[in-house]
Design a protein around this motif. Sequence first.
Motif, PDB file in Angstrom:
ATOM      1  N   ARG A 158       0.860  -1.033   0.117  1.00 27.87           N
ATOM      2  CA  ARG A 158       0.189  -0.199  -0.088  1.00 27.87           C
ATOM      3  C   ARG A 158       0.817   1.031  -0.228  1.00 27.87           C
ATOM      4  NH1 ARG A 158      -5.644  -0.944   1.749  1.00 27.87           N
ATOM      5  NH2 ARG A 158      -5.839  -3.087   2.127  1.00 27.87           N
ATOM      6  N   ARG A 159       0.432   2.309  -0.610  1.00 34.41           N
ATOM      7  CA  ARG A 159       1.306   3.479  -0.940  1.00 34.41           C
ATOM      8  C   ARG A 159       0.313   4.696  -0.150  1.00 34.41           C
ATOM      9  NH1 ARG A 159       2.337   5.457  -6.059  1.00 34.41           N
ATOM     10  NH2 ARG A 159       0.114   4.989  -6.538  1.00 34.41           N
ATOM     11  N   ASP A 183     -14.491   4.376   0.714  1.00 29.70           N
ATOM     12  CA  ASP A 183     -14.297   4.017  -0.625  1.00 29.70           C
ATOM     13  C   ASP A 183     -13.166   2.533  -0.229  1.00 29.70           C
ATOM     14  OD1 ASP A 183     -11.787   5.040   0.023  1.00 29.70           O
ATOM     15  OD2 ASP A 183     -11.763   6.342  -1.754  1.00 29.70           O
ATOM     16  N   GLY A 184     -12.911   2.154   1.138  1.00 28.72           N
ATOM     17  CA  GLY A 184     -12.010   1.056   1.305  1.00 28.72           C
ATOM     18  C   GLY A 184     -10.296   1.419   1.604  1.00 28.72           C
ATOM     19  N   ARG A 185     -10.147   2.763   1.224  1.00 24.70           N
ATOM     20  CA  ARG A 185      -8.707   3.102   1.297  1.00 24.70           C
ATOM     21  C   ARG A 185      -8.290   3.380   2.787  1.00 24.70           C
ATOM     22  NH1 ARG A 185      -7.412   8.005  -0.705  1.00 24.70           N
ATOM     23  NH2 ARG A 185      -9.666   8.713  -0.393  1.00 24.70           N
ATOM     24  N   ARG A 238      -6.897   5.523   6.169  1.00 22.77           N
ATOM     25  CA  ARG A 238      -6.179   6.940   6.612  1.00 22.77           C
ATOM     26  C   ARG A 238      -5.647   6.534   7.941  1.00 22.77           C
ATOM     27  NH1 ARG A 238     -10.773  11.116   6.944  1.00 22.77           N
ATOM     28  NH2 ARG A 238     -10.073  11.398   4.851  1.00 22.77           N
ATOM     29  N   GLU A 240      -2.974   9.448   3.946  1.00 20.63           N
ATOM     30  CA  GLU A 240      -4.062   8.643   3.120  1.00 20.63           C
ATOM     31  C   GLU A 240      -3.457   7.854   1.943  1.00 20.63           C
ATOM     32  OE1 GLU A 240      -7.393  10.804   1.346  1.00 20.63           O
ATOM     33  OE2 GLU A 240      -8.044  11.328   3.227  1.00 20.63           O
ATOM     34  N   GLU A 241      -4.227   6.598   2.119  1.00 20.28           N
ATOM     35  CA  GLU A 241      -3.628   5.603   1.063  1.00 20.28           C
ATOM     36  C   GLU A 241      -4.011   5.947  -0.426  1.00 20.28           C
ATOM     37  OE1 GLU A 241      -4.366   1.006  -0.316  1.00 20.28           O
ATOM     38  OE2 GLU A 241      -5.519   1.789   1.438  1.00 20.28           O
ATOM     39  N   LEU A 242      -2.965   5.946  -1.375  1.00 21.74           N
ATOM     40  CA  LEU A 242      -3.345   6.509  -2.661  1.00 21.74           C
ATOM     41  C   LEU A 242      -4.085   5.428  -3.564  1.00 21.74           C
ATOM     42  CD1 LEU A 242       0.185   7.538  -3.595  1.00 21.74           C
ATOM     43  CD2 LEU A 242      -1.472   9.178  -3.129  1.00 21.74           C
ATOM     44  N   ALA A 243      -5.024   5.955  -4.311  1.00 22.96           N
ATOM     45  CA  ALA A 243      -5.914   4.841  -4.783  1.00 22.96           C
ATOM     46  C   ALA A 243      -5.248   4.300  -5.944  1.00 22.96           C
ATOM     47  CB  ALA A 243      -7.099   5.863  -5.584  1.00 22.96           C
TER      48      ALA A 243
END
Length: 114
Positions: free
Chosen positions: A8-9, A87-89, A91, A111-114
């Motif tokens: 994860r980024r 959206d499932g990401r 934070r 925050e996770e990048l999409a």
Amino acid sequence: MKINYNNRRFRPIQNTENGETSAETIFIYQQAGGIVTSEYSGGEIIKGSLIAKVNDKGELDMRYQQINTKGEFMTGICHSTPEILPDGRIRLHEKWQWTSGDKSSGESILEELA
């Protein structure tokens, strides 16, 4: 809450003034069992790395080190609490403290990048 941070980024969306990460800093997380690591760079950070233990709630207890654009070697500790976005990401709400320099503390949000 079981969270797998592997591949994860993340990017900071908020940081206190005494922090060095910014929207230009990209973190790439890897996870093996209960250990999370990351390499990161961008903005004021030439190169950084962290290692963390993850608990059953997905919280991260980490240590980090980095070299900034001034050539300074900076180290710190951080506790990250995850929030799952609609959206499932992920934070991450972080409370951190420098263990070098002025030893000040701060808070940031990644925050996770999409």
